[in-house]
Write a protein that holds these residues in place. Structure first.
Motif, mmCIF file in Angstrom:
data_model
loop_
_atom_site.group_PDB
_atom_site.id
_atom_site.type_symbol
_atom_site.label_atom_id
_atom_site.label_comp_id
_atom_site.label_asym_id
_atom_site.label_seq_id
_atom_site.Cartn_x
_atom_site.Cartn_y
_atom_site.Cartn_z
ATOM 1 N N ALA A 21 -8.175 -5.092 -11.141
ATOM 2 C CA ALA A 21 -8.539 -4.999 -9.567
ATOM 3 C C ALA A 21 -8.470 -5.045 -8.763
ATOM 4 N N THR A 22 -8.066 -4.718 -7.364
ATOM 5 C CA THR A 22 -8.683 -5.030 -6.492
ATOM 6 C C THR A 22 -9.069 -3.091 -5.760
ATOM 7 N N LEU A 23 -9.602 -3.433 -5.034
ATOM 8 C CA LEU A 23 -9.810 -2.099 -4.238
ATOM 9 C C LEU A 23 -8.535 -1.296 -2.948
ATOM 10 N N GLY A 24 -7.281 -3.209 -3.357
ATOM 11 C CA GLY A 24 -5.915 -2.853 -2.663
ATOM 12 C C GLY A 24 -5.263 -1.819 -3.235
ATOM 13 N N ASP A 25 -5.334 -1.760 -4.261
ATOM 14 C CA ASP A 25 -4.809 -0.542 -5.651
ATOM 15 C C ASP A 25 -5.049 0.661 -5.484
ATOM 16 N N TYR A 26 -5.720 0.997 -4.685
ATOM 17 C CA TYR A 26 -6.189 2.319 -4.125
ATOM 18 C C TYR A 26 -5.910 2.668 -3.435
ATOM 19 N N ARG A 27 -4.908 1.933 -2.691
ATOM 20 C CA ARG A 27 -4.393 2.644 -0.874
ATOM 21 C C ARG A 27 -3.549 3.572 -1.403
ATOM 22 N N GLY A 28 -3.638 5.009 -0.174
ATOM 23 C CA GLY A 28 -2.580 6.082 -0.223
ATOM 24 C C GLY A 28 -4.051 6.583 -0.995
ATOM 25 N N LYS A 29 -4.914 6.530 -1.019
ATOM 26 C CA LYS A 29 -5.877 7.734 -1.811
ATOM 27 C C LYS A 29 -7.627 7.623 -1.384
#
Length: 190
Positions: free
Chosen positions: A64-72
């Protein structure tokens, strides 16, 4: 003294951050909420994008990347099984995740460097933490890209995927001050 020097170096590097509208008001609000251990929190002059270097998900579930957590809003904690301050800090991060975790906020823990999956499970089991992820950054690629020097380092990321603040060393993340800061960032991103 070493931590102070690292904080000053990081803050100086952060001056080259990416600008964003409204960041100054958010910075002022966050700084006003700092108390106790949170006084060590370095609030960036301007938000900046986080790295997109992949890390390994727990249990071999892929990357995963930190981009997968966008919106949170994310409180990203870099730690290791050999880190004594991490042992003290993890239960506080766990309590924070229990109380505030959900659709708007998550504590994201990433063991960086040489930490075996079995060692991570043992470490978390010994301190009674079962609600934090066991993700890994075995070659320290993400940590290096995010200028992590020493452990633990905790990075506060807004819902836009931008770093807002960081704390070098351990802190009481279950404190009223920490909760107020995180709640304020969640509120600005709602």
């Amino acid at each position: 003294m070493k931590k102070l020097l690292l904080a000053l170096v990081y803050t100086a590097a952060a001056l080259g951050a990416n600008p964003s509208a409204g960041a100054a008001a958010d910075r002022t609000e966050i700084e006003a909420l700092r108390d106790g251990d949170m006084k060590k929190l370095i609030v960036l002059p301007e938000r900046r994008a986080v790295s997109q270097v992949p890390f390994q998900l727990a249990d071999g579930a892929g990357e995963a990347t930190l981009g997968d957590y966008r919106g949170k809003v994310v409180l990203l904690n870099f730690w290791a099984t050999w880190c004594a301050p991490c042992r003290k800090e993890m239960p506080q991060l766990s309590a924070l995740q229990t109380d505030l975790g959900g659709e708007s906020f998550e504590v994201l823990t990433i063991a960086t460097g040489r930490n075996s999956p079995a060692g991570i499970q043992k470490f978390l089991g010994e301190i009674g933490v079962d609600n934090l992820p066991r993700h890994q950054d075995p070659k320290q690629a993400l940590a290096r890209e995010m200028a992590v020097i020493g452990l633990p380092v905790t990075v506060l990321i807004d819902a836009d995927g931008m770093e807002v603040a960081r704390l070098i060393g351990d802190a009481d993340w279950n404190s009223d001050s920490a909760r107020a800061i995180i709640t304020a960032v969640i509120g600005t991103d709602s």
